[in-house]
Design an enzyme around this catalytic site. Structure first.
Site: not given
Ligand SMILES: [Zn+2]
Length: 263
Positions: A20, A22, A24-25, A100, A170, A228
């Site tokens: 996805h 976000h 941090d990904h 998510h 996530d 995570h």
């Protein structure tokens, strides 16, 4: 940087699977692509991810006036169920929806059945020519000049069982994914919080260690790896402890740790 530190060869990468958008990904991806370009990568790279992945990469490259020395093919995914998205000589990759805060894909990596192993002593004994080897590895019998047939089971051994790996991050606790990841050998599932933050986990569409363990248990997976972790936990042992109360074969995804996928 993590791949270099752990001696993962970037030159071997053909496809990249993004869960996805976000930060941090996904913030690492422009850097990975541009550094692959700087080190002279040439082959096509396929990038899979939710809608927006193409625009994110193309805009970042454009704003930073970066050019890649190789072609990137984007596949924007919006899977409703388990959907095959990639296949190579050795494995097939499937995407499926996770729950998510933004569109998110889980991935299932399934090794394809392997060819049979050769019994070298028998191959030599019957003087089997090289051009017959692939047929024999695929299960064929061998016919001698005199008409005698040497059965395949005499010439080969069973190959090792294909293994499977599912990547679920996530996501909030979501039993709907169980049918997609049923009996995988290794499940990576996010565990952002512990039991003390159960309601925050639900509110933020994340999972606790025990949520991940419940999914592992219900799906009958071989092994669970959780990661995570929220930075508010200084000591990660509590994740392991709580998860193992529900699913014993759980380990923590600590930076640099290697897990062998076994059937
Ligand atoms: Zn997220």
């Amino acid at each position: 940087m993590r791949m270099s530190a752990n001696k993962v060869k970037r030159s071997k990468i053909r496809a990249i699977f993004i869960s996805h958008l976000h930060g941090d990904h996904v913030f690492g991806l422009p850097g990975l692509l541009t550094s692959m370009s700087l080190s002279g990568h040439k082959g096509l790279i396929e990038v899979f991810g939710p809608p927006g992945i193409k625009g994110f990469i193309e805009d970042t490259l454009s704003y930073t006036q970066s050019q890649l020395g190789f072609q990137v093919q984007f596949h924007e995914l919006n899977p409703l169920g388990l959907t095959e998205v990639f296949t190579s000589k050795h494995l097939s990759v499937y995407a499926f929806p996770l729950k998510h805060r933004i569109p998110t894909c889980g991935y299932l990596f399934k090794e394809l059945p392997k060819l049979r192993g050769l019994r070298k002593d028998k191959i030599e004994q019957y003087n089997i020519p090289v051009d017959k080897i692939l047929e024999i590895k695929s299960g064929a019998d061998f016919h001698l000049q005199n008409g005698e047939v040497i059965s395949n089971e005499f010439l080969t051994i069973d190959p090792s069982k294909p293994v499977s790996f599912a990547y679920c991050t996530d996501t909030v606790f979501d039993p709907e994914i169980i049918s997609f990841i049923n009996s995988v050998d290794l499940l990576y599932h996010e565990a952002t919080f512990c039991n003390d933050m159960q309601s925050l986990a639900e509110e933020r569409f994340h999972s606790t260690a025990q949520d991940a363990a419940r999914i592992a248990h219900l799906a009958g997976v071989g092994k669970l790896v959780i990661g995570h972790f929220s930075s508010r936990y200084k000591d990660l042992e509590i994740f392991e402890e709580e998860a193992r109360q529900v699913f014993e074969n759980t380990d923590l995804a600590i930076e640099g740790r290697l897990f062998e996928i076994k059937s």
